[in-house]
Write a protein that holds these residues in place. Structure first.
Motif, PDB file in Angstrom:
ATOM      1  N   ILE A 155       0.881  -1.249  -0.069  1.00 36.65           N
ATOM      2  CA  ILE A 155       0.082  -0.175  -0.054  1.00 36.65           C
ATOM      3  C   ILE A 155       0.884   1.239   0.008  1.00 36.65           C
ATOM      4  N   VAL A 156       1.854   1.313   0.919  1.00 37.47           N
ATOM      5  CA  VAL A 156       2.758   2.650   1.081  1.00 37.47           C
ATOM      6  C   VAL A 156       3.357   2.687  -0.267  1.00 37.47           C
ATOM      7  N   ALA A 157       3.891   1.545  -0.880  1.00 32.77           N
ATOM      8  CA  ALA A 157       4.527   1.606  -2.328  1.00 32.77           C
ATOM      9  C   ALA A 157       3.837   2.670  -3.445  1.00 32.77           C
ATOM     10  N   LYS A 158       2.359   2.803  -3.007  1.00 30.64           N
ATOM     11  CA  LYS A 158       1.791   3.490  -4.186  1.00 30.64           C
ATOM     12  C   LYS A 158       1.428   4.890  -3.616  1.00 30.64           C
ATOM     13  N   PHE A 159       1.860   5.120  -2.609  1.00 30.80           N
ATOM     14  CA  PHE A 159       1.655   6.609  -1.819  1.00 30.80           C
ATOM     15  C   PHE A 159       2.248   7.631  -2.739  1.00 30.80           C
ATOM     16  N   PRO A 160       3.442   7.648  -3.420  1.00 31.70           N
ATOM     17  CA  PRO A 160       3.944   8.693  -4.339  1.00 31.70           C
ATOM     18  C   PRO A 160       3.129   8.958  -5.372  1.00 31.70           C
ATOM     19  N   SER A 161       2.757   7.955  -6.273  1.00 25.86           N
ATOM     20  CA  SER A 161       1.558   8.113  -7.223  1.00 25.86           C
ATOM     21  C   SER A 161       0.389   8.650  -6.871  1.00 25.86           C
ATOM     22  N   TRP A 162      -0.182   8.197  -5.384  1.00 25.31           N
ATOM     23  CA  TRP A 162      -1.402   8.779  -5.272  1.00 25.31           C
ATOM     24  C   TRP A 162      -1.425  10.062  -4.565  1.00 25.31           C
ATOM     25  N   PHE A 163      -0.311  10.444  -3.856  1.00 26.70           N
ATOM     26  CA  PHE A 163      -0.531  11.752  -3.086  1.00 26.70           C
ATOM     27  C   PHE A 163       0.397  12.893  -3.231  1.00 26.70           C
ATOM     28  N   ASN A 164       1.716  12.514  -4.020  1.00 30.26           N
ATOM     29  CA  ASN A 164       2.561  13.588  -4.166  1.00 30.26           C
ATOM     30  C   ASN A 164       2.237  14.647  -4.542  1.00 30.26           C
ATOM     31  N   ALA A 165       1.555  14.418  -5.950  1.00 26.97           N
ATOM     32  CA  ALA A 165       1.126  15.768  -6.798  1.00 26.97           C
ATOM     33  C   ALA A 165       0.175  16.348  -5.747  1.00 26.97           C
ATOM     34  N   VAL A 166      -0.628  15.527  -5.289  1.00 28.80           N
ATOM     35  CA  VAL A 166      -1.844  16.360  -4.562  1.00 28.80           C
ATOM     36  C   VAL A 166      -1.437  17.153  -3.288  1.00 28.80           C
ATOM     37  N   LEU A 167      -0.521  16.549  -2.501  1.00 30.56           N
ATOM     38  CA  LEU A 167      -0.113  17.198  -1.237  1.00 30.56           C
ATOM     39  C   LEU A 167       1.188  18.307  -1.620  1.00 30.56           C
ATOM     40  N   GLY A 168       1.872  17.924  -2.640  1.00 28.51           N
ATOM     41  CA  GLY A 168       2.828  18.733  -2.687  1.00 28.51           C
ATOM     42  C   GLY A 168       4.068  18.785  -1.519  1.00 28.51           C
ATOM     43  N   GLU A 169       4.534  19.929  -1.099  1.00 29.63           N
ATOM     44  CA  GLU A 169       5.433  20.095  -0.180  1.00 29.63           C
ATOM     45  C   GLU A 169       5.007  19.518   1.259  1.00 29.63           C
ATOM     46  N   ARG A 170       3.541  19.179   1.480  1.00 26.05           N
ATOM     47  CA  ARG A 170       3.288  18.606   2.539  1.00 26.05           C
ATOM     48  C   ARG A 170       2.988  17.247   2.518  1.00 26.05           C
ATOM     49  N   TYR A 171       3.560  16.587   1.493  1.00 28.43           N
ATOM     50  CA  TYR A 171       3.622  15.274   1.435  1.00 28.43           C
ATOM     51  C   TYR A 171       4.417  14.336   2.773  1.00 28.43           C
ATOM     52  N   ASN A 172       5.319  14.683   2.814  1.00 30.05           N
ATOM     53  CA  ASN A 172       6.283  14.120   3.981  1.00 30.05           C
ATOM     54  C   ASN A 172       5.575  14.378   5.342  1.00 30.05           C
ATOM     55  N   GLU A 173       5.038  15.751   5.543  1.00 30.18           N
ATOM     56  CA  GLU A 173       4.221  15.636   6.704  1.00 30.18           C
ATOM     57  C   GLU A 173       3.162  14.563   6.772  1.00 30.18           C
ATOM     58  N   TRP A 174       2.302  14.487   5.883  1.00 32.83           N
ATOM     59  CA  TRP A 174       1.126  13.695   5.842  1.00 32.83           C
ATOM     60  C   TRP A 174       1.563  12.204   6.154  1.00 32.83           C
ATOM     61  N   LYS A 175       2.657  11.736   5.326  1.00 36.77           N
ATOM     62  CA  LYS A 175       3.095  10.481   5.605  1.00 36.77           C
ATOM     63  C   LYS A 175       3.483  10.082   6.859  1.00 36.77           C
ATOM     64  N   ALA A 176       4.208  11.153   7.613  1.00 42.62           N
ATOM     65  CA  ALA A 176       4.502  10.850   9.082  1.00 42.62           C
ATOM     66  C   ALA A 176       3.277  10.810   9.682  1.00 42.62           C
ATOM     67  N   GLU A 177       2.264  11.551   9.456  1.00 45.95           N
ATOM     68  CA  GLU A 177       0.952  11.776  10.150  1.00 45.95           C
ATOM     69  C   GLU A 177       0.285  10.274   9.995  1.00 45.95           C
ATOM     70  N   PHE A 178       0.333   9.835   8.977  1.00 53.76           N
ATOM     71  CA  PHE A 178      -0.186   8.241   8.417  1.00 53.76           C
ATOM     72  C   PHE A 178       0.236   7.102   9.272  1.00 53.76           C
ATOM     73  N   TYR A 179       1.572   7.216   9.566  1.00 53.07           N
ATOM     74  CA  TYR A 179       2.420   6.067  10.015  1.00 53.07           C
ATOM     75  C   TYR A 179       2.198   6.104  11.421  1.00 53.07           C
ATOM     76  N   ARG A 180       1.883   7.379  12.043  1.00 55.61           N
ATOM     77  CA  ARG A 180       1.652   7.596  13.678  1.00 55.61           C
ATOM     78  C   ARG A 180       0.149   6.976  13.665  1.00 55.61           C
ATOM     79  N   LEU A 181      -0.779   7.289  12.909  1.00 59.30           N
ATOM     80  CA  LEU A 181      -2.176   6.608  12.837  1.00 59.30           C
ATOM     81  C   LEU A 181      -2.245   5.298  12.800  1.00 59.30           C
ATOM     82  N   TYR A 182      -1.313   4.882  12.063  1.00 56.22           N
ATOM     83  CA  TYR A 182      -1.250   3.453  11.581  1.00 56.22           C
ATOM     84  C   TYR A 182      -0.743   2.481  12.678  1.00 56.22           C
TER      85      TYR A 182
END
Length: 694
Positions: free
Chosen positions: A384-411
């Motif tokens: 699932i995580v392997a698909k994140f760049p294609s799913w969210f990189n363009a959508v979130l832009g500079e906030r992508y890494n911030e969102w990914k860290a929050e995702f792992y916290r929730l996970y």
């Protein structure tokens, strides 16, 4: 003569291509070319005697014109095709006309834009699935008509009609080359692709190698990855029957040498091989101990044969992947997956795993519910995580890494309520209310989020570290695809190599001096029973247990929390008569390793040994395992031979990759060498060593 690039109405109209025009590139592979075109004899430009003028050679004329002459109709087609390519479209032969009378033959031809005509709606057939592929045709009226004439005994073809009015956008030069008419694979390239396919090179690697060989920029070959895949698929169709016969013969040969080798297959209505699955004897043995949690990876395909590949992998007591079985399928549907799961269970004497991890495949999900109803199904988080760049990189832009860290916290949260509350806050914070991937992730949260999975045993296979190890193991036999019949041998070699590496790592673990950090008798007891891999995880919990306080709130019930906290904590239940221990964090249920909270309670109760049931057999040292598993885990006699071969192969790859000539020579000599090696007899003992380790 006018220069083409400055002519109004022609190539100058092919401006920056729109998004809609780009989308149409996906539908240009329309094989139908039989639609009629609404062209009559009074076109936008017609021949008159005064317009006719001689043209010595068509190559000097940039644009078709009335009266232009060609020696043959093929020459006219080539000229119009080159013109179309420069202007951003392609053409096809359309209508031919002839005159009555003996010997007259073909007298008129139409060449039309590739988007001419309209595709009719197909009649629905309830018994046959329909392909809803969008057509590229839009009724374009651009065309060139040529007519045959004979003057003074010389036959020639003359342009008698021409229209260059398109009702669609023309493509830029860097896009027009992707049209099917301009994508060609030469015979030499076909032979090279076939050689690459049999060598197990991926399509992406083939493209890169050929780009380097032809000295072209990436993406500028005269064919695409899709064309190469279609070509490989055509190779497969030609050799499929022969390959299937050889594959089954190979399985029978292995079965004769080792009765414990297991395989099964299905034949379709045309008496052709449909599916085949197999497992080695030691794989079955290891499954008896380590089959509680498995990964069924169906994300790979055999490149050379375009067949879906399913691999069952588990984790052994030293934290390393162990092979359980393999399956090749013709289709990825519920029926095929159900068959694969049913056969796997028969190989493993009917024992279903407690948990199974897979990719996001709805057909597989349904098949697991049918064939393994008592097994907990979850999704591989690393896939699932392997698909994140294609799913969210363009959508979130500079906030992508911030969102990914929050995702792992929730996970990694423990509480379902905390997860769902945190998810809603995350969606609000990042503005992802309408994102379909976020919606789907939340809809299937019970299949991947740890708060929903902690009551089930996964042997630590939800970590990304293990995913790298499993992928490296799988790639060992995916990277060496030759003939389909030899694939079973290649898997056996890969499994054997995995065992060699595993035995080496196991030896290194066992030779390490274990350092006791707490001095507690429980720690020394666990160190003597568990493998170093499992003990290190338990030791971490023992060290942390010293930082926790326990409070007995009622008989057999304790509250455990960090010494710096004044509220909260975990509830631990202890039933001394049955020696039953449970904690609300569910770490033992999830990983098979006792948590710090439970260990703190055992220490409070003056327990000097961990109860036997909380030192699971699957995490114990070899001398604690059943005798039938000791042989499979013993050191191999072939370690030195394998290491020597690995060294030679490494040098071979390094040297052969330096030039095309070296690559050709290596491919040729390796094929000869493999043929000679396979002719050598294999003793029963040697065969078992090679094929049946897991």
């Amino acid at each position: 003569m006018h220069q083409l690039g400055f002519l109004p109405g022609y190539c100058s109209d092919a401006k920056v291509i729109s998004i809609e025009a780009r989308a149409m590139l996906d539908v240009y592979d329309d094989p139908s070319e039989q639609r009629s075109l609404s062209l009559d004899d009074t076109s936008s430009a017609e021949e008159s005697p005064d317009d006719t003028r001689l043209s010595l050679e068509t190559s000097i004329d940039a644009i078709p014109y009335i009266g232009q002459r060609f020696v043959t109709h093929d020459a006219a087609y080539e000229f119009y095709s080159e013109y179309a390519k420069r202007c951003g479209f392609s053409i096809r032969r359309h209508r031919t006309e002839g005159k009555d009378g003996i010997g007259k033959g073909l007298t008129r031809r139409y060449f039309v834009c590739h988007r001419a005509g309209n595709t009719p709606t197909k009649a629905s057939n309830d018994n046959k699935p329909q392909r809803n592929r969008k057509s590229s045709r839009c009724g374009c009226q651009a065309y060139m008509r040529i007519s045959k004439s004979t003057d003074i005994g010389v036959t020639e073809w003359r342009v008698t009609g021409f229209s260059d009015h398109h009702n669609h956008e023309l493509l830029e030069p860097n896009q027009v080359r992707f049209l099917p008419a301009y994508r060609t694979i030469s015979d030499a390239d076909k032979n090279r692709i076939l050689m690459f396919a049999k060598s197990g090179i991926s399509v992406q690697q083939m493209m890169r190698l050929m780009e380097l060989e032809k000295c072209v920029e990436p993406g500028y070959l005269p064919f695409t990855e899709k064309d190469v895949r279609n070509l490989i698929q055509s190779f497969k169709k030609v050799d499929q029957d022969e390959e299937s016969i050889d594959l089954l013969k190979m399985c029978r040969n292995i079965k004769e040498k080792d009765p414990n080798f297991k395989y099964d297959f299905t034949i379709d209505a045309n008496n052709r091989l449909e599916n085949i699955a197999w497992s080695y004897s030691s794989s079955v043995q290891s499954y008896e101990i380590f089959g509680d949690a498995v990964v069924f990876d169906t994300t790979h395909r055999l490149t050379a044969f375009d067949m879906p590949l399913g691999i069952w992998v588990g984790m052994n007591n030293y934290g390393m992947p162990c092979f359980h079985g393999c399956v090749l399928l013709r289709e990825e549907n519920v029926r095929s997956f159900s068959w694969a799961l049913k056969v796997f269970l028969s190989f493993m004497n009917g024992k279903a795993p407690q948990t199974i991890l897979t990719d996001q495949n709805m057909c597989l999900k349904e098949a697991i519910a049918i064939e393994m109803p008592s097994t907990k199904h979850a999704l591989c988080i690393w896939l699932i995580v392997a698909k994140f760049p294609s799913w969210f990189n363009a959508v979130l832009g500079e906030r992508y890494n911030e969102w990914k860290a929050e995702f792992y916290r929730l996970y990694n949260l423990e509480s379902i309520d905390d997860f769902e509350l945190g998810w809603r806050e995350m969606v609000n914070s990042f503005g992802l209310h309408t994102n379909r991937h976020i919606t789907n992730l939340f809809a299937f949260r019970s299949l991947w989020a740890l708060p929903y999975l902690r009551n089930h045993f996964f042997a630590g296979m939800t970590t990304t570290g293990l995913s790298k190890s499993i992928n490296a193991f799988i790639q060992r036999f995916l990277s060496a695809q030759t003939r389909l019949a030899h694939f079973i041998e290649q898997v056996a070699v890969a499994v054997d190599f995995r065992d060699q590496a595993g035995e080496h790592q196991t030896m290194q673990q066992n030779l390490q001096n274990i350092c006791l950090k707490t001095g507690a008798p429980m720690e020394a007891h666990a160190a003597a029973v568990l493998t170093p891999y499992a003990f290190c995880k338990l030791q971490d919990e023992l060290v942390m247990a010293a930082h926790y306080a326990s409070f007995q709130i009622e008989e057999g019930c304790f509250l455990v929390r960090h010494h710096t906290k004044m509220d909260g904590g975990r509830k631990v239940i202890w039933i001394p008569r049955e020696e039953l221990l449970s904690c609300s964090c569910h770490m033992f249920e999830f990983s098979g390793i006792l948590c710090r909270h439970a260990l703190r309670v055992l220490s409070t109760l003056n327990c000097f040994q961990i109860p036997d049931r909380y030192l699971p057999i699957r995490w114990r040292r070899v001398n604690s395992l059943p005798s039938k598993l000791v042989q499979a885990a013993a050191a191999s006699e072939k370690t030195e031979r394998v290491q020597a071969l690995q060294s030679m192969v490494s040098v071979l790859i390094s040297e052969a990759a330096k030039s095309k000539e070296r690559m050709d020579m290596a491919s040729k000599e390796i094929s000869i060498l493999l043929s000679r090696i396979r002719e050598q007899p294999i003793s029963l003992h040697g065969s078992r060593d090679c094929v049946h380790r897991s």
